[in-house]
Scaffold this motif. Sequence first.
Motif, PDB file in Angstrom:
ATOM      1  N   GLY A 132       0.779  -1.243   0.000  1.00  0.00           N
ATOM      2  CA  GLY A 132       0.000   0.000   0.000  1.00  0.00           C
ATOM      3  C   GLY A 132       0.802   1.279   0.000  1.00  0.00           C
ATOM      4  N   LYS A 133       1.808   1.392  -0.867  1.00  0.00           N
ATOM      5  CA  LYS A 133       2.639   2.604  -0.910  1.00  0.00           C
ATOM      6  C   LYS A 133       2.607   3.273  -2.278  1.00  0.00           C
ATOM      7  CE  LYS A 133       5.867   1.038   2.648  1.00  0.00           C
ATOM      8  NZ  LYS A 133       7.279   0.818   3.004  1.00  0.00           N
ATOM      9  N   LEU A 134       1.459   3.147  -2.974  1.00  0.00           N
ATOM     10  CA  LEU A 134       1.401   3.634  -4.349  1.00  0.00           C
ATOM     11  C   LEU A 134       0.414   4.797  -4.517  1.00  0.00           C
ATOM     12  CD1 LEU A 134       1.406   0.168  -6.167  1.00  0.00           C
ATOM     13  CD2 LEU A 134       3.347   1.670  -5.732  1.00  0.00           C
ATOM     14  N   GLU A 135       0.193   5.559  -3.460  1.00  0.00           N
ATOM     15  CA  GLU A 135      -0.705   6.704  -3.565  1.00  0.00           C
ATOM     16  C   GLU A 135      -0.144   7.713  -4.570  1.00  0.00           C
ATOM     17  OE1 GLU A 135       0.735   5.756  -0.795  1.00  0.00           O
ATOM     18  OE2 GLU A 135      -0.799   5.078   0.624  1.00  0.00           O
ATOM     19  N   GLY A 136      -1.012   8.226  -5.409  1.00  0.00           N
ATOM     20  CA  GLY A 136      -0.570   9.245  -6.356  1.00  0.00           C
ATOM     21  C   GLY A 136      -0.045   8.705  -7.667  1.00  0.00           C
ATOM     22  N   TYR A 137       0.040   7.406  -7.813  1.00  0.00           N
ATOM     23  CA  TYR A 137       0.506   6.795  -9.057  1.00  0.00           C
ATOM     24  C   TYR A 137      -0.656   6.691 -10.048  1.00  0.00           C
ATOM     25  CZ  TYR A 137       5.008   5.059  -7.217  1.00  0.00           C
ATOM     26  OH  TYR A 137       6.271   4.962  -6.695  1.00  0.00           O
ATOM     27  N   SER A 138      -0.389   6.984 -11.310  1.00  0.00           N
ATOM     28  CA  SER A 138      -1.385   6.730 -12.347  1.00  0.00           C
ATOM     29  C   SER A 138      -1.373   5.244 -12.663  1.00  0.00           C
ATOM     30  CB  SER A 138      -1.068   7.538 -13.607  1.00  0.00           C
ATOM     31  OG  SER A 138       0.122   7.040 -14.222  1.00  0.00           O
ATOM     32  N   ASN A 139      -2.418   4.771 -13.348  1.00  0.00           N
ATOM     33  CA  ASN A 139      -2.461   3.349 -13.712  1.00  0.00           C
ATOM     34  C   ASN A 139      -1.280   2.970 -14.595  1.00  0.00           C
ATOM     35  OD1 ASN A 139      -4.783   2.819 -12.250  1.00  0.00           O
ATOM     36  ND2 ASN A 139      -6.150   3.308 -13.954  1.00  0.00           N
ATOM     37  N   GLU A 140      -0.883   3.893 -15.489  1.00  0.00           N
ATOM     38  CA  GLU A 140       0.246   3.630 -16.379  1.00  0.00           C
ATOM     39  C   GLU A 140       1.545   3.523 -15.584  1.00  0.00           C
ATOM     40  OE1 GLU A 140       2.483   5.611 -20.271  1.00  0.00           O
ATOM     41  OE2 GLU A 140       0.548   6.392 -19.614  1.00  0.00           O
ATOM     42  N   GLU A 141       1.710   4.421 -14.598  1.00  0.00           N
ATOM     43  CA  GLU A 141       2.909   4.379 -13.747  1.00  0.00           C
ATOM     44  C   GLU A 141       2.954   3.087 -12.929  1.00  0.00           C
ATOM     45  OE1 GLU A 141       3.859   9.082 -12.782  1.00  0.00           O
ATOM     46  OE2 GLU A 141       2.234   8.071 -11.711  1.00  0.00           O
ATOM     47  N   LYS A 142       1.794   2.669 -12.455  1.00  0.00           N
ATOM     48  CA  LYS A 142       1.728   1.423 -11.690  1.00  0.00           C
ATOM     49  C   LYS A 142       2.128   0.227 -12.553  1.00  0.00           C
ATOM     50  CE  LYS A 142      -1.874   2.752  -8.362  1.00  0.00           C
ATOM     51  NZ  LYS A 142      -3.280   2.499  -7.931  1.00  0.00           N
ATOM     52  N   ALA A 143       1.587   0.182 -13.773  1.00  0.00           N
ATOM     53  CA  ALA A 143       1.881  -0.941 -14.678  1.00  0.00           C
ATOM     54  C   ALA A 143       3.375  -1.015 -14.983  1.00  0.00           C
ATOM     55  CB  ALA A 143       1.081  -0.791 -15.966  1.00  0.00           C
ATOM     56  N   THR A 144       3.982   0.154 -15.200  1.00  0.00           N
ATOM     57  CA  THR A 144       5.426   0.191 -15.472  1.00  0.00           C
ATOM     58  C   THR A 144       6.209  -0.293 -14.256  1.00  0.00           C
ATOM     59  OG1 THR A 144       5.167   2.038 -17.008  1.00  0.00           O
ATOM     60  CG2 THR A 144       7.360   1.683 -16.114  1.00  0.00           C
ATOM     61  N   LEU A 145       5.785   0.154 -13.069  1.00  0.00           N
ATOM     62  CA  LEU A 145       6.485  -0.238 -11.845  1.00  0.00           C
ATOM     63  C   LEU A 145       6.371  -1.736 -11.595  1.00  0.00           C
ATOM     64  CD1 LEU A 145       8.010   0.535  -9.273  1.00  0.00           C
ATOM     65  CD2 LEU A 145       5.805   0.937  -8.166  1.00  0.00           C
ATOM     66  N   TYR A 146       5.177  -2.295 -11.793  1.00  0.00           N
ATOM     67  CA  TYR A 146       4.989  -3.734 -11.567  1.00  0.00           C
ATOM     68  C   TYR A 146       5.913  -4.541 -12.478  1.00  0.00           C
ATOM     69  CZ  TYR A 146       0.623  -2.183  -9.339  1.00  0.00           C
ATOM     70  OH  TYR A 146      -0.298  -1.545  -8.553  1.00  0.00           O
ATOM     71  N   LYS A 147       6.014  -4.109 -13.732  1.00  0.00           N
ATOM     72  CA  LYS A 147       6.878  -4.828 -14.673  1.00  0.00           C
ATOM     73  C   LYS A 147       8.345  -4.693 -14.269  1.00  0.00           C
ATOM     74  CE  LYS A 147       7.998  -5.416 -19.558  1.00  0.00           C
ATOM     75  NZ  LYS A 147       7.790  -4.965 -20.952  1.00  0.00           N
ATOM     76  N   THR A 148       8.744  -3.482 -13.834  1.00  0.00           N
ATOM     77  CA  THR A 148      10.133  -3.254 -13.403  1.00  0.00           C
ATOM     78  C   THR A 148      10.487  -4.142 -12.213  1.00  0.00           C
ATOM     79  OG1 THR A 148      10.097  -0.965 -14.189  1.00  0.00           O
ATOM     80  CG2 THR A 148      11.755  -1.511 -12.539  1.00  0.00           C
ATOM     81  N   ILE A 149       9.564  -4.221 -11.249  1.00  0.00           N
ATOM     82  CA  ILE A 149       9.817  -5.043 -10.059  1.00  0.00           C
ATOM     83  C   ILE A 149       9.800  -6.531 -10.416  1.00  0.00           C
ATOM     84  CG2 ILE A 149       8.943  -5.713  -7.782  1.00  0.00           C
ATOM     85  CD1 ILE A 149       7.768  -2.865  -7.547  1.00  0.00           C
ATOM     86  N   GLY A 150       8.800  -6.935 -11.205  1.00  0.00           N
ATOM     87  CA  GLY A 150       8.666  -8.346 -11.553  1.00  0.00           C
ATOM     88  C   GLY A 150       9.854  -8.867 -12.342  1.00  0.00           C
ATOM     89  N   LEU A 151      10.259  -8.118 -13.374  1.00  0.00           N
ATOM     90  CA  LEU A 151      11.409  -8.550 -14.177  1.00  0.00           C
ATOM     91  C   LEU A 151      12.706  -8.433 -13.376  1.00  0.00           C
ATOM     92  CD1 LEU A 151      10.767  -7.212 -17.794  1.00  0.00           C
ATOM     93  CD2 LEU A 151      10.668  -9.544 -16.957  1.00  0.00           C
ATOM     94  N   GLY A 152      12.801  -7.403 -12.530  1.00  0.00           N
ATOM     95  CA  GLY A 152      13.983  -7.259 -11.676  1.00  0.00           C
ATOM     96  C   GLY A 152      14.129  -8.449 -10.746  1.00  0.00           C
TER      97      GLY A 152
END
Length: 593
Positions: free
Chosen positions: A424-444
């Motif tokens: 629960g630390k994603l306040e203020g993120y757009s859906n596009e920013e969230k999708a990019t972050l999830y992919k960055t974390i998952g692939l990382g």
Amino acid sequence: MTLQETLTTHIQQAVQNVFGLTIEKVEFQATRKDFEGDVTMVVFPLVKALKGNPVEIGTQIGNYLVANTIEVEKFNVVAGFLNLVIADAFYINFFNTIKDNETFGFVSSKEGEKAVMVEYSSPNTNKPLHLGHIRNNLLGYSVAEIIKASGKKVYKTQIINDRGIHICKSMLAWQKFGNGQTPESTGLKGDKLVGNFYVEFDKQYKKEISELIAQGKTEEEAKKLAPSILEAQQMLRKWEAGDEEVVALWKTMNQWVYDGFEQTYKNLGVDFDSYYYESNTYLLGKEVVQFGLEKGIFEKDPDGSVWIDLTEDGLDRKIVLRSDGTAVYMTQDIGTAIQRVKDFPDVGGMVYTVGNEQDYHFKVLFLILKKLGFDWADSLYHLSYGMVELPSGKMKSREGTVVDADDLMVEMTTTAQTISEELGKLEGYSNEEKATLYKTIGLGALKYYMLKVDPKKQMLFNPEESVDFNGNTGPFIQYTFARIQSILRKADFDYKNVVSSEIEIHEKEKELIKQMQLFPDVIQSAAAQHSPALIANYTYDLVKEFNSFYQQVSILGEENLDKKVFRVQLAKSVGNTIKNAFSLLGINVPERM
């Protein structure tokens, strides 16, 4: 110049001035935790030459260093170990030289120096990439980036296995059961569509074998007489004869697969400078065999087959040309290696990223190339790696039980999303920013988990364990980088000034700088050993050191401005080192998490 290089010069001068002798090597090791010191010189190797008591020799060298250098502040001697305490000024001066260097640790290639070609991926065009291919691609790509960072020019390449009976199996099944399906009509990636027909062929083939066994044939006879395998063999003969219809279908279906592969490579974040195709290379090497025969390197048997006898080298006799004049894989690999040097004349060595089941093949290949007189054969390396297994066991592509590479990347992204939302630390993120972050974390998470293991070891891949935000994982390191970026965003003052060497630094600050000093040497070692694991585990150690510093030392809350400036600069440099190290592993780091 590193601390050890600087100290080596000083100690050589000390021995020359105090004892009147010249020494070449100085041995260092980390100072034990229970003694004061930043680095320890091992005195024992000098005892014989200097003919004295190790404690007395260490004391005399220590006194000289304190009196004549700015680096050594004080010392203590324990048995044959000289523990040296390095002055804060040395660390600050070093830090000032690297803090604005965005490519710290990386070395540029020199003009005219021989390049290295790194081969990886090298899939078959009868099925999509799977978990094993992911380890192969990540290892090959990372080793290429590490070698490049160590100061060499690098070419990334692959050879695509686009011919043979396995390709014909998919083609035949498509003809029989495909009903004209295409990637466009089905909405499937081309490699997945073709892979489905490879599985379909195997089902039909097994059914035919069972029927023939029921009719009284042995299993071995049934495998040879099954109509499907006979038709596939006939199709291969037609392909080799240049049959227009077969070649046209082969080109169409292979293009579907190439397009699918490219999409997977893009999502995985790997790339290539050149491609070689087995359909173009399988005849290469036949001319070399003739050359080898004339030179007496190869020998012809009575049936016309050509061999090389490597028994005196501890190997065996190896066939390089069949009695009917057709080439074997070894012949092709000999020809392809030679062709690559012709295509890229500056190549002086090659790295083959291939699983350890091919260890013997590459021993033979390298030895043959060496006997043929190619000087670059001494710079060939087989990056042999262990297989990847899942908690459920081994994978089998014919039965369709492999872990698909694309599906795994989606699963890793989804797992990262679930864990991130729970935190629960994603306040203020757009859906596009969230999708990019999830992919960055998952692939990382995926890449780090794969690369932190020594390449030679077989590994068990656990997707959920890899996305843990604690411990030796990609997300844990990414989170530390994001924390550092948060510190920089909150630093509402100018922190770009040069730090005075007079400033007193905290022990935790000193440990962080010492850890960063190691980075250039770690890159060189990782390149020499072809091991991304050294980079991965170095980064984890750096992050652990930073988190210890972060917990024990106030950064933005520090009242002394000079100290506050220094600590923000230090945090920024650690972040830059993490980013550089992770770039060598093909991992992105997020600004926020």
